[in-house]
Scaffold this motif. Structure first.
Motif, PDB file in Angstrom:
ATOM      1  N   VAL A 168      42.144  61.926   7.280  1.00 14.93           N
ATOM      2  CA  VAL A 168      41.579  63.027   7.024  1.00 14.93           C
ATOM      3  C   VAL A 168      42.618  63.874   6.052  1.00 14.93           C
ATOM      4  CG1 VAL A 168      40.352  62.523   8.283  1.00 14.93           C
ATOM      5  CG2 VAL A 168      41.477  64.937   8.235  1.00 14.93           C
ATOM      6  N   LYS A 169      43.567  64.639   6.236  1.00 14.57           N
ATOM      7  CA  LYS A 169      44.869  65.226   5.747  1.00 14.57           C
ATOM      8  C   LYS A 169      45.297  64.286   4.772  1.00 14.57           C
ATOM      9  CE  LYS A 169      44.797  69.393   6.727  1.00 14.57           C
ATOM     10  NZ  LYS A 169      44.647  70.162   6.079  1.00 14.57           N
ATOM     11  N   ALA A 170      45.786  62.934   4.653  1.00 17.30           N
ATOM     12  CA  ALA A 170      45.658  62.027   3.573  1.00 17.30           C
ATOM     13  C   ALA A 170      44.862  61.455   2.370  1.00 17.30           C
ATOM     14  CB  ALA A 170      45.968  60.106   4.269  1.00 17.30           C
ATOM     15  N   ALA A 171      43.475  61.888   2.724  1.00 18.94           N
ATOM     16  CA  ALA A 171      41.998  61.127   1.938  1.00 18.94           C
ATOM     17  C   ALA A 171      42.273  62.908   0.868  1.00 18.94           C
ATOM     18  CB  ALA A 171      40.765  61.275   3.118  1.00 18.94           C
ATOM     19  N   GLN A 172      41.840  64.465   1.466  1.00 21.95           N
ATOM     20  CA  GLN A 172      42.400  65.022   1.080  1.00 21.95           C
ATOM     21  C   GLN A 172      43.176  65.446   0.252  1.00 21.95           C
ATOM     22  OE1 GLN A 172      44.022  68.767   3.293  1.00 21.95           O
ATOM     23  NE2 GLN A 172      41.848  69.818   3.225  1.00 21.95           N
ATOM     24  N   ARG A 173      44.488  65.307   0.379  1.00 24.63           N
ATOM     25  CA  ARG A 173      45.750  65.240  -0.526  1.00 24.63           C
ATOM     26  C   ARG A 173      44.734  64.128  -1.388  1.00 24.63           C
ATOM     27  NH1 ARG A 173      51.434  66.166  -0.864  1.00 24.63           N
ATOM     28  NH2 ARG A 173      52.334  64.798  -2.091  1.00 24.63           N
ATOM     29  N   ASN A 174      44.491  63.249  -1.231  1.00 22.84           N
ATOM     30  CA  ASN A 174      44.571  62.567  -2.586  1.00 22.84           C
ATOM     31  C   ASN A 174      43.490  62.893  -3.463  1.00 22.84           C
ATOM     32  OD1 ASN A 174      42.565  59.943  -3.559  1.00 22.84           O
ATOM     33  ND2 ASN A 174      44.169  58.988  -2.562  1.00 22.84           N
ATOM     34  N   MET A 175      41.908  63.411  -2.923  1.00 22.38           N
ATOM     35  CA  MET A 175      41.450  64.100  -3.544  1.00 22.38           C
ATOM     36  C   MET A 175      41.987  65.044  -4.480  1.00 22.38           C
ATOM     37  SD  MET A 175      37.661  65.382  -2.949  1.00 22.38           S
ATOM     38  CE  MET A 175      37.385  67.131  -1.859  1.00 22.38           C
ATOM     39  N   VAL A 176      42.759  65.725  -3.398  1.00 23.98           N
ATOM     40  CA  VAL A 176      42.923  67.150  -4.494  1.00 23.98           C
ATOM     41  C   VAL A 176      44.307  66.953  -6.013  1.00 23.98           C
ATOM     42  CG1 VAL A 176      45.038  69.296  -4.124  1.00 23.98           C
ATOM     43  CG2 VAL A 176      43.218  68.597  -2.238  1.00 23.98           C
ATOM     44  N   GLN A 177      45.279  65.627  -5.620  1.00 25.54           N
ATOM     45  CA  GLN A 177      45.785  64.725  -6.279  1.00 25.54           C
ATOM     46  C   GLN A 177      44.150  64.254  -7.974  1.00 25.54           C
ATOM     47  OE1 GLN A 177      47.435  61.470  -3.721  1.00 25.54           O
ATOM     48  NE2 GLN A 177      48.844  62.087  -5.322  1.00 25.54           N
ATOM     49  N   SER A 178      44.094  64.188  -7.838  1.00 27.55           N
ATOM     50  CA  SER A 178      42.347  63.303  -8.525  1.00 27.55           C
ATOM     51  C   SER A 178      42.301  64.917  -9.555  1.00 27.55           C
ATOM     52  CB  SER A 178      41.024  62.686  -8.444  1.00 27.55           C
ATOM     53  OG  SER A 178      41.988  61.251  -7.852  1.00 27.55           O
ATOM     54  N   LEU A 179      41.542  66.227  -8.771  1.00 32.28           N
ATOM     55  CA  LEU A 179      41.266  66.663  -9.061  1.00 32.28           C
ATOM     56  C   LEU A 179      42.373  67.650 -10.042  1.00 32.28           C
ATOM     57  CD1 LEU A 179      39.385  68.769  -6.260  1.00 32.28           C
ATOM     58  CD2 LEU A 179      38.159  68.667  -7.856  1.00 32.28           C
ATOM     59  N   ASN A 180      43.857  67.866  -9.544  1.00 28.65           N
ATOM     60  CA  ASN A 180      44.961  68.491 -10.051  1.00 28.65           C
ATOM     61  C   ASN A 180      45.070  67.717 -11.741  1.00 28.65           C
ATOM     62  OD1 ASN A 180      47.672  67.683 -11.181  1.00 28.65           O
ATOM     63  ND2 ASN A 180      47.378  70.115 -10.435  1.00 28.65           N
ATOM     64  N   MET A 181      44.804  66.065 -11.438  1.00 26.34           N
ATOM     65  CA  MET A 181      45.105  65.120 -12.911  1.00 26.34           C
ATOM     66  C   MET A 181      43.938  65.614 -14.197  1.00 26.34           C
ATOM     67  SD  MET A 181      46.490  62.103 -11.170  1.00 26.34           S
ATOM     68  CE  MET A 181      46.076  61.252  -9.444  1.00 26.34           C
ATOM     69  N   THR A 182      42.285  65.623 -13.437  1.00 28.96           N
ATOM     70  CA  THR A 182      41.023  66.199 -13.983  1.00 28.96           C
ATOM     71  C   THR A 182      41.532  67.842 -14.909  1.00 28.96           C
ATOM     72  OG1 THR A 182      39.903  64.632 -13.101  1.00 28.96           O
ATOM     73  CG2 THR A 182      38.842  66.173 -14.264  1.00 28.96           C
ATOM     74  N   TYR A 183      41.787  68.788 -13.585  1.00 29.46           N
ATOM     75  CA  TYR A 183      41.923  70.629 -13.928  1.00 29.46           C
ATOM     76  C   TYR A 183      42.561  71.077 -15.029  1.00 29.46           C
ATOM     77  CZ  TYR A 183      36.605  69.271 -12.915  1.00 29.46           C
ATOM     78  OH  TYR A 183      35.063  68.408 -13.368  1.00 29.46           O
ATOM     79  N   ALA A 184      43.297  70.555 -14.065  1.00 25.99           N
ATOM     80  CA  ALA A 184      45.173  71.046 -14.531  1.00 25.99           C
ATOM     81  C   ALA A 184      45.143  71.159 -15.935  1.00 25.99           C
ATOM     82  CB  ALA A 184      46.352  70.657 -13.883  1.00 25.99           C
ATOM     83  N   PRO A 185      44.936  69.992 -16.922  1.00 28.37           N
ATOM     84  CA  PRO A 185      44.797  70.442 -18.003  1.00 28.37           C
ATOM     85  C   PRO A 185      44.144  71.406 -18.591  1.00 28.37           C
ATOM     86  CG  PRO A 185      44.999  67.806 -17.978  1.00 28.37           C
ATOM     87  CD  PRO A 185      44.632  68.790 -16.276  1.00 28.37           C
ATOM     88  N   GLU A 186      42.750  71.466 -18.091  1.00 26.98           N
ATOM     89  CA  GLU A 186      41.746  73.010 -18.110  1.00 26.98           C
ATOM     90  C   GLU A 186      42.468  74.014 -18.122  1.00 26.98           C
ATOM     91  OE1 GLU A 186      38.222  72.502 -19.077  1.00 26.98           O
ATOM     92  OE2 GLU A 186      39.435  70.040 -19.778  1.00 26.98           O
ATOM     93  N   GLY A 187      43.237  74.162 -17.671  1.00 22.59           N
ATOM     94  CA  GLY A 187      43.852  75.262 -17.173  1.00 22.59           C
ATOM     95  C   GLY A 187      43.264  76.007 -16.244  1.00 22.59           C
ATOM     96  N   VAL A 188      43.023  74.730 -15.094  1.00 23.75           N
ATOM     97  CA  VAL A 188      43.591  76.485 -13.204  1.00 23.75           C
ATOM     98  C   VAL A 188      44.190  74.961 -12.486  1.00 23.75           C
ATOM     99  CG1 VAL A 188      40.968  75.398 -11.527  1.00 23.75           C
ATOM    100  CG2 VAL A 188      40.627  75.501 -13.279  1.00 23.75           C
ATOM    101  N   HIS A 189      44.708  75.983 -11.960  1.00 22.00           N
ATOM    102  CA  HIS A 189      46.199  76.129 -11.153  1.00 22.00           C
ATOM    103  C   HIS A 189      45.783  74.940  -9.462  1.00 22.00           C
ATOM    104  CE1 HIS A 189      50.037  76.764  -8.176  1.00 22.00           C
ATOM    105  NE2 HIS A 189      49.540  75.118  -8.638  1.00 22.00           N
ATOM    106  N   VAL A 190      45.324  73.720  -9.229  1.00 25.19           N
ATOM    107  CA  VAL A 190      44.951  72.770  -8.237  1.00 25.19           C
ATOM    108  C   VAL A 190      46.099  72.497  -7.903  1.00 25.19           C
ATOM    109  CG1 VAL A 190      43.652  70.919  -7.555  1.00 25.19           C
ATOM    110  CG2 VAL A 190      43.159  72.488  -9.760  1.00 25.19           C
ATOM    111  N   GLY A 191      46.344  72.455  -6.747  1.00 22.93           N
ATOM    112  CA  GLY A 191      48.121  72.179  -6.052  1.00 22.93           C
ATOM    113  C   GLY A 191      47.359  72.142  -4.730  1.00 22.93           C
ATOM    114  N   VAL A 192      49.060  72.117  -3.674  1.00 25.44           N
ATOM    115  CA  VAL A 192      48.696  71.792  -2.356  1.00 25.44           C
ATOM    116  C   VAL A 192      49.984  72.875  -1.522  1.00 25.44           C
ATOM    117  CG1 VAL A 192      47.037  69.506  -1.923  1.00 25.44           C
ATOM    118  CG2 VAL A 192      49.950  69.629  -2.052  1.00 25.44           C
ATOM    119  N   ILE A 193      50.483  73.161  -0.555  1.00 24.72           N
ATOM    120  CA  ILE A 193      50.867  74.135   0.191  1.00 24.72           C
ATOM    121  C   ILE A 193      50.784  73.088   1.271  1.00 24.72           C
ATOM    122  CG2 ILE A 193      51.347  76.299   1.468  1.00 24.72           C
ATOM    123  CD1 ILE A 193      49.152  76.654  -0.368  1.00 24.72           C
ATOM    124  N   ASN A 194      51.846  72.192   0.773  1.00 25.94           N
ATOM    125  CA  ASN A 194      52.787  71.166   2.125  1.00 25.94           C
ATOM    126  C   ASN A 194      53.403  71.888   3.208  1.00 25.94           C
ATOM    127  OD1 ASN A 194      53.719  69.089   3.586  1.00 25.94           O
ATOM    128  ND2 ASN A 194      53.862  67.913   1.169  1.00 25.94           N
TER     129      ASN A 194
END
Ligand SMILES: NC(=O)c1ccc[n+]([C@@H]2O[C@H](COP(=O)([O-])OP(=O)(O)OC[C@H]3O[C@@H](n4cnc5c(N)ncnc54)[C@H](OP(=O)(O)O)[C@@H]3O)[C@@H](O)[C@H]2O)c1
Length: 229
Positions: A168-194
């Motif tokens: 589930v952590k792998a699935a979560q990270r994968n979704m956060v990567q997609s969110l990052n790719m979509t919304y970082a260009p919009e100015g939102v810091h989306v990321g993970v604390i590993n």
């Protein structure tokens, strides 16, 4: 509406990383803090810890909800938004560590962990991303809109005795990567604390205080997808 008032939403508030991040972030930037977890009694202790660390200038609202129940989570967040305003920073920290051996682990337990780590994160991201984007567009120099997710090394290095949490952590990270790719260009810091190991107050690196300090340094810069601690 954009205001000088700044709200931090902690989804998954507890005495470890959740408390350390909530207190440090509140002391540095946020005058409003919302704490979400299942147990009302534990939340009162978390509220007291933040108030004691930061002082009277912080307003803390606690919301008892099981985030796997979207109705309960939605109601809790409606109340929080009405009381303190929508968050500028969402810190998604909820998880449970339950041993899961093949094939003694009921599939329902995997599904429950997926609901905590993936479905609830999706719900929270869907709810707040438009607001976070609007903050970024309104004043990129004054606002630091962010969706920060506590992760671990399990997505890259699964542990068979914790295979359910690993997947589930792998699935979560994968979704956060997609969110990052979509919304970082919009100015939102989306990321993970590993957090790449077991958290303990006695660990020189992976203790909650140091994890919060490293998380703050990374958040302040605001550009990188990931911090590894
Ligand atoms: N602890 C470690 O060794 C370690 C290592 C690497 C990564 N991490 C990651 O760090 C994060 C957690 O940090 P932590 O371990 O220090 O814990 P913590 O911040 O002390 O507490 C997390 C809180 O999440 C809440 N929670 C769990 N399930 C929930 C649900 N269904 N609905 C609402 N709230 C829920 C729990 O409160 P209630 O029980 O009251 O709901 C718990 O106290 C997780 O993402 C975990 O994967 C932890």
């Amino acid at each position: 509406m954009i205001s000088a008032s700044k709200t931090l939403l902690v989804v998954g508030s507890g005495p470890g990383i959740g408390r350390a991040v909530a207190t440090l972030f509140a002391s540095r930037r946020y005058n409003n803090v919302v704490l979400v977890a299942r147990r009302a009694d534990s939340l009162e202790a978390e509220k007291a810890a933040v108030e004691q660390a930061v002082g009277a200038q912080v307003k803390v609202k606690v919301c008892a909800a099981d985030i796997t129940d979207p109705v309960s989570l939605g109601k809790a967040l409606d109340e929080a938004d009405a009381a303190l305003g929508k968050p500028e920073c969402v810190f998604f920290n909820a998880a449970r560590v339950l041993p899961s051996a093949f094939f003694k682990h009921d599939v329902k337990e995997i599904e429950y962990d997926l609901k905590i780590n993936v479905s609830a994160l999706y719900f929270v991201a869907e709810r707040y991303m438009p607001h976070l984007v609007s903050l970024a567009k309104a004043d990129p120099s004054a606002n630091k809109p962010a969706l920060l997710v506590t992760s671990s090394a399990l997505p890259m290095h699964p542990i068979p005795q914790l295979f359910a949490l690993s997947l589930v952590k792998a699935a979560q990270r994968n979704m956060v990567q997609s969110l990052n790719m979509t919304y970082a260009p919009e100015g939102v810091h989306v990321g993970v604390i590993n957090v790449a190991g077991i958290v303990s107050p006695d660990d020189p690196e992976r203790n909650p205080t140091n994890i919060a300090a490293k998380t703050w340094e990374w958040f302040e810069v605001g550009k990188q997808f990931e911090v590894v601690i």
